[in-house]
Design a protein around this motif. Structure first.
Motif, short mmCIF file in Angstrom:
data_model
loop_
_atom_site.label_atom_id
_atom_site.label_comp_id
_atom_site.label_asym_id
_atom_site.label_seq_id
_atom_site.Cartn_x
_atom_site.Cartn_y
_atom_site.Cartn_z
N GLN A 90 0.83 -1.21 0.00
CA GLN A 90 0.00 0.00 0.00
C GLN A 90 0.87 1.26 0.00
N LEU A 91 1.91 1.25 0.82
CA LEU A 91 2.81 2.39 0.87
C LEU A 91 3.46 2.64 -0.49
N LEU A 92 3.95 1.59 -1.11
CA LEU A 92 4.64 1.75 -2.39
C LEU A 92 3.68 2.18 -3.50
N THR A 93 2.43 1.76 -3.42
CA THR A 93 1.44 2.23 -4.39
C THR A 93 1.25 3.73 -4.25
N LEU A 94 1.15 4.18 -3.03
CA LEU A 94 1.04 5.63 -2.77
C LEU A 94 2.29 6.36 -3.24
N ALA A 95 3.45 5.79 -2.96
CA ALA A 95 4.72 6.42 -3.35
C ALA A 95 4.80 6.60 -4.86
N ILE A 96 4.34 5.62 -5.60
CA ILE A 96 4.36 5.72 -7.06
C ILE A 96 3.51 6.88 -7.54
N MET A 97 2.41 7.13 -6.84
CA MET A 97 1.52 8.22 -7.23
C MET A 97 2.03 9.59 -6.79
N LEU A 98 2.78 9.64 -5.68
CA LEU A 98 3.13 10.93 -5.09
C LEU A 98 4.56 11.40 -5.35
N LEU A 99 5.46 10.48 -5.67
CA LEU A 99 6.87 10.82 -5.79
C LEU A 99 7.37 10.67 -7.23
N PRO A 100 8.43 11.39 -7.58
CA PRO A 100 9.05 11.17 -8.90
C PRO A 100 9.52 9.71 -9.00
N GLU A 101 9.52 9.19 -10.21
CA GLU A 101 9.84 7.78 -10.44
C GLU A 101 11.15 7.32 -9.80
N PRO A 102 12.26 8.06 -9.94
CA PRO A 102 13.52 7.58 -9.34
C PRO A 102 13.43 7.47 -7.81
N VAL A 103 12.70 8.37 -7.20
CA VAL A 103 12.56 8.35 -5.75
C VAL A 103 11.70 7.16 -5.32
N ALA A 104 10.60 6.94 -6.02
CA ALA A 104 9.73 5.81 -5.72
C ALA A 104 10.47 4.48 -5.90
N GLU A 105 11.29 4.40 -6.94
CA GLU A 105 12.06 3.18 -7.18
C GLU A 105 13.06 2.93 -6.05
N MET A 106 13.73 3.98 -5.60
CA MET A 106 14.70 3.83 -4.52
C MET A 106 13.99 3.44 -3.22
N LEU A 107 12.81 3.98 -3.00
CA LEU A 107 12.03 3.63 -1.81
C LEU A 107 11.63 2.16 -1.87
N ALA A 108 11.27 1.68 -3.04
CA ALA A 108 10.91 0.26 -3.21
C ALA A 108 12.12 -0.62 -2.91
N LYS A 109 13.30 -0.21 -3.35
CA LYS A 109 14.51 -0.98 -3.05
C LYS A 109 14.78 -0.99 -1.56
N ARG A 110 14.56 0.15 -0.92
CA ARG A 110 14.74 0.24 0.54
C ARG A 110 13.76 -0.69 1.25
N ALA A 111 12.53 -0.76 0.75
CA ALA A 111 11.51 -1.63 1.35
C ALA A 111 11.87 -3.10 1.18
N ALA A 112 12.53 -3.43 0.07
CA ALA A 112 12.92 -4.81 -0.18
C ALA A 112 14.02 -5.28 0.76
N SER A 113 14.86 -4.36 1.20
CA SER A 113 15.92 -4.70 2.16
C SER A 113 16.03 -3.56 3.17
N PRO A 114 15.15 -3.54 4.18
CA PRO A 114 15.06 -2.42 5.11
C PRO A 114 16.32 -2.13 5.90
#
Length: 69
Positions: free
Chosen positions: A33-57
């Protein structure tokens, strides 16, 4: 593209909260849910980096820290 220059104060606040939320070890459903929101609210490179961070916290994410400045 310099994504740091593109982040609004609201986006920086969302990113800071998202990083703190990821550090709290949420469930996979909550992360999705967080990453879905991030994709809508953040620029693509930022959302991608956040997804990587979520994959390995536990991983270091210096780029996210730079975007938060």
């Amino acid at each position: 593209m310099n994504a740091a220059a593109d982040l609004t104060p609201e986006q920086k606040q969302f990113l800071a909260h998202a990083c703190a939320f990821i550090a709290a070890n949420p469930t996979q459903h909550e992360l999705d849910q967080l990453l879905t929101l991030a994709i809508m609210l953040l620029p693509e490179p930022v959302a991608e980096m956040l997804a990587k961070r979520a994959a390995s916290p536990g991983a270091d994410a210096p780029q996210l820290a730079r975007w938060l400045q």
